[in-house]
Design a protein around this motif. Structure first.
Motif, PDB file in Angstrom:
ATOM      1  N   THR A  88       0.852  -1.179   0.000  1.00 21.31           N
ATOM      2  CA  THR A  88       0.000   0.000   0.000  1.00 21.31           C
ATOM      3  C   THR A  88       0.889   1.230   0.000  1.00 21.31           C
ATOM      4  OG1 THR A  88      -1.662  -1.195   1.270  1.00 21.31           O
ATOM      5  CG2 THR A  88      -1.848   1.189   1.244  1.00 21.31           C
ATOM      6  N   GLU A  89       0.529   2.195  -0.823  1.00 20.66           N
ATOM      7  CA  GLU A  89       1.263   3.460  -0.885  1.00 20.66           C
ATOM      8  C   GLU A  89       0.295   4.558  -0.471  1.00 20.66           C
ATOM      9  OE1 GLU A  89       2.118   7.252  -2.469  1.00 20.66           O
ATOM     10  OE2 GLU A  89       0.882   5.957  -3.694  1.00 20.66           O
ATOM     11  N   ILE A  90       0.650   5.273   0.593  1.00 18.10           N
ATOM     12  CA  ILE A  90      -0.194   6.356   1.091  1.00 18.10           C
ATOM     13  C   ILE A  90       0.668   7.600   1.226  1.00 18.10           C
ATOM     14  CG2 ILE A  90      -1.664   7.173   2.962  1.00 18.10           C
ATOM     15  CD1 ILE A  90      -2.185   4.184   3.584  1.00 18.10           C
ATOM     16  N   ASP A  91       0.351   8.600   0.440  1.00 18.20           N
ATOM     17  CA  ASP A  91       1.034   9.889   0.484  1.00 18.20           C
ATOM     18  C   ASP A  91       2.555   9.741   0.334  1.00 18.20           C
ATOM     19  OD1 ASP A  91       0.505  12.628   0.514  1.00 18.20           O
ATOM     20  OD2 ASP A  91       1.083  12.806   2.622  1.00 18.20           O
ATOM     21  N   GLY A  92       2.957   8.855  -0.591  1.00 18.55           N
ATOM     22  CA  GLY A  92       4.373   8.666  -0.864  1.00 18.55           C
ATOM     23  C   GLY A  92       5.091   7.714   0.061  1.00 18.55           C
ATOM     24  N   ILE A  93       4.410   7.152   1.045  1.00 19.52           N
ATOM     25  CA  ILE A  93       5.020   6.213   1.981  1.00 19.52           C
ATOM     26  C   ILE A  93       4.487   4.820   1.665  1.00 19.52           C
ATOM     27  CG2 ILE A  93       5.265   5.565   4.397  1.00 19.52           C
ATOM     28  CD1 ILE A  93       4.836   8.529   5.083  1.00 19.52           C
TER      29      ILE A  93
ATOM     30  N   GLU B  32       2.817  -5.700   2.945  1.00 18.65           N
ATOM     31  CA  GLU B  32       1.666  -6.500   3.384  1.00 18.65           C
ATOM     32  C   GLU B  32       1.754  -6.763   4.885  1.00 18.65           C
ATOM     33  OE1 GLU B  32      -0.113 -10.991   2.788  1.00 18.65           O
ATOM     34  OE2 GLU B  32       1.659 -10.371   1.694  1.00 18.65           O
ATOM     35  N   ASN B  33       2.951  -7.035   5.382  1.00 16.55           N
ATOM     36  CA  ASN B  33       3.123  -7.312   6.811  1.00 16.55           C
ATOM     37  C   ASN B  33       2.887  -6.078   7.668  1.00 16.55           C
ATOM     38  OD1 ASN B  33       3.777  -9.948   6.199  1.00 16.55           O
ATOM     39  ND2 ASN B  33       5.973  -9.513   6.078  1.00 16.55           N
ATOM     40  N   ASP B  34       3.207  -4.894   7.138  1.00 14.09           N
ATOM     41  CA  ASP B  34       2.992  -3.659   7.900  1.00 14.09           C
ATOM     42  C   ASP B  34       1.510  -3.415   8.156  1.00 14.09           C
ATOM     43  OD1 ASP B  34       5.699  -3.156   7.927  1.00 14.09           O
ATOM     44  OD2 ASP B  34       5.624  -1.810   6.191  1.00 14.09           O
ATOM     45  N   LEU B  35       0.680  -3.719   7.182  1.00 14.84           N
ATOM     46  CA  LEU B  35      -0.757  -3.435   7.294  1.00 14.84           C
ATOM     47  C   LEU B  35      -1.590  -4.711   7.420  1.00 14.84           C
ATOM     48  CD1 LEU B  35      -1.146  -0.563   4.692  1.00 14.84           C
ATOM     49  CD2 LEU B  35      -0.859  -0.411   7.147  1.00 14.84           C
ATOM     50  N   ASN B  36      -0.997  -5.745   7.979  1.00 18.40           N
ATOM     51  CA  ASN B  36      -1.698  -7.009   8.137  1.00 18.40           C
ATOM     52  C   ASN B  36      -2.925  -6.842   9.042  1.00 18.40           C
ATOM     53  OD1 ASN B  36      -2.266  -9.690   7.896  1.00 18.40           O
ATOM     54  ND2 ASN B  36      -0.724 -10.364   9.379  1.00 18.40           N
TER      55      ASN B  36
ATOM     56  N   MET C 154     -18.267   9.238  -7.658  1.00 12.72           N
ATOM     57  CA  MET C 154     -18.899   9.796  -6.474  1.00 12.72           C
ATOM     58  C   MET C 154     -18.082   9.329  -5.278  1.00 12.72           C
ATOM     59  SD  MET C 154     -22.275   7.362  -6.209  1.00 12.72           S
ATOM     60  CE  MET C 154     -22.665   7.159  -7.907  1.00 12.72           C
ATOM     61  N   ASP C 155     -18.015  10.140  -4.246  1.00 16.44           N
ATOM     62  CA  ASP C 155     -17.278   9.763  -3.047  1.00 16.44           C
ATOM     63  C   ASP C 155     -18.081   8.752  -2.258  1.00 16.44           C
ATOM     64  OD1 ASP C 155     -14.985  11.256  -3.309  1.00 16.44           O
ATOM     65  OD2 ASP C 155     -15.876  13.026  -2.406  1.00 16.44           O
ATOM     66  N   ALA C 156     -17.406   7.794  -1.675  1.00 19.41           N
ATOM     67  CA  ALA C 156     -18.075   6.815  -0.826  1.00 19.41           C
ATOM     68  C   ALA C 156     -17.162   6.495   0.343  1.00 19.41           C
ATOM     69  CB  ALA C 156     -18.402   5.552  -1.611  1.00 19.41           C
ATOM     70  N   ASP C 157     -17.660   6.706   1.549  1.00 15.68           N
ATOM     71  CA  ASP C 157     -16.915   6.321   2.733  1.00 15.68           C
ATOM     72  C   ASP C 157     -17.084   4.827   2.934  1.00 15.68           C
ATOM     73  OD1 ASP C 157     -16.145   8.890   3.159  1.00 15.68           O
ATOM     74  OD2 ASP C 157     -17.643   9.301   4.698  1.00 15.68           O
ATOM     75  N   ILE C 158     -15.971   4.116   2.996  1.00 21.22           N
ATOM     76  CA  ILE C 158     -16.007   2.674   3.175  1.00 21.22           C
ATOM     77  C   ILE C 158     -16.221   2.344   4.638  1.00 21.22           C
ATOM     78  CG2 ILE C 158     -14.730   0.533   2.794  1.00 21.22           C
ATOM     79  CD1 ILE C 158     -15.485   2.177   0.246  1.00 21.22           C
ATOM     80  N   GLY C 159     -15.585   3.049   5.515  1.00 19.17           N
ATOM     81  CA  GLY C 159     -15.738   2.823   6.939  1.00 19.17           C
ATOM     82  C   GLY C 159     -14.575   3.416   7.701  1.00 19.17           C
ATOM     83  N   ASP C 160     -14.662   3.312   9.010  1.00 15.79           N
ATOM     84  CA  ASP C 160     -13.606   3.786   9.892  1.00 15.79           C
ATOM     85  C   ASP C 160     -12.754   2.600  10.314  1.00 15.79           C
ATOM     86  OD1 ASP C 160     -14.866   6.189   9.740  1.00 15.79           O
ATOM     87  OD2 ASP C 160     -15.292   6.382  11.860  1.00 15.79           O
ATOM     88  N   ILE C 161     -11.473   2.854  10.508  1.00 16.62           N
ATOM     89  CA  ILE C 161     -10.583   1.854  11.077  1.00 16.62           C
ATOM     90  C   ILE C 161      -9.837   2.495  12.233  1.00 16.62           C
ATOM     91  CG2 ILE C 161     -10.301   0.468   8.991  1.00 16.62           C
ATOM     92  CD1 ILE C 161      -7.626   1.861   8.539  1.00 16.62           C
ATOM     93  N   VAL C 162      -9.514   1.693  13.212  1.00 19.04           N
ATOM     94  CA  VAL C 162      -8.727   2.150  14.347  1.00 19.04           C
ATOM     95  C   VAL C 162      -7.388   1.415  14.300  1.00 19.04           C
ATOM     96  CG1 VAL C 162      -8.598   2.289  16.860  1.00 19.04           C
ATOM     97  CG2 VAL C 162     -10.799   2.557  15.720  1.00 19.04           C
ATOM     98  N   THR C 163      -6.321   2.172  14.079  1.00 14.90           N
ATOM     99  CA  THR C 163      -4.998   1.593  13.980  1.00 14.90           C
ATOM    100  C   THR C 163      -3.942   2.661  14.298  1.00 14.90           C
ATOM    101  OG1 THR C 163      -3.445   0.394  12.585  1.00 14.90           O
ATOM    102  CG2 THR C 163      -4.795   2.058  11.496  1.00 14.90           C
TER     103      THR C 163
END
Length: 167
Positions: free
Chosen positions: A86-91, A95-99, A151-160
């Motif tokens: 996963t690439e988020i804002d250049g970082i 797979e193990n980081d976001l398991n 169209m924008d769609a919120d998938i959900g909230d995550i706590v991490t």
């Protein structure tokens, strides 16, 4: 799935615009008819009002249905495909980081959004899912996951706490 979402958003926009035009024409008819002719024109006005209501209802159904399809699409895609990175804002995150991060989505409780981070989830079948991570303003380690189609769609909230690097 992309074609169905494009069709729903197009139909939603078109019916919303036509519905608003009908509502404007109703307002003009009510303002410009003299009082003696206004009773006779009431049938035309009520017919246009019904058409406008139906068009706006169709538009609302298209947008809500499209958002539900987007949610189902990302849940299904993440469940049945292996995430490579996963690439988020250049970082980059492996797979193990976001398991397990994208397995438990909670309901979104509002629009308490502070910072936006755009990114991509890369899957093993060479598919890329564009996402947006939105930091929740009032709760630490709470993020809103959003997917942008037509169209924008919120998938959900995550706590991490794994997204602390992007702040």
């Amino acid at each position: 799935m992309n074609i169905l979402i494009q069709i729903l958003s197009s139909v939603g926009f078109i019916t919303a615009i036509i519905g608003v035009i009908y509502l404007i024409s109703i307002g003009k008819k009510m303002l410009y008819y003299p009082a003696n002719v206004q009773q006779e024109a009431l049938k035309k006005i009520s017919k246009n009002f019904q058409i406008a209501g139906i068009l706006i209802a169709i538009s609302t159904i298209c947008f809500l249905g499209g958002k539900q399809i987007i949610k189902f699409d990302i849940y299904y895609t993440l469940k049945h495909n292996k995430m490579i990175n996963t690439e988020i804002d250049g970082i980059f995150f492996s797979e193990n980081d976001l398991n397990g991060v994208f397995n438990n989505f909670e309901g979104t409780e509002g629009r308490n959004r502070c910072e936006h981070f755009r990114g991509f989830i890369n899957l093993e079948n060479n598919e890329t899912i564009p996402i947006e991570i939105i930091r929740h303003c009032y709760e630490k380690n709470r993020y809103i996951i959003s997917k942008k189609y037509y169209m924008d769609a919120d998938i959900g909230d995550i706590v991490t706490d794994k997204f602390d690097y992007i702040q």
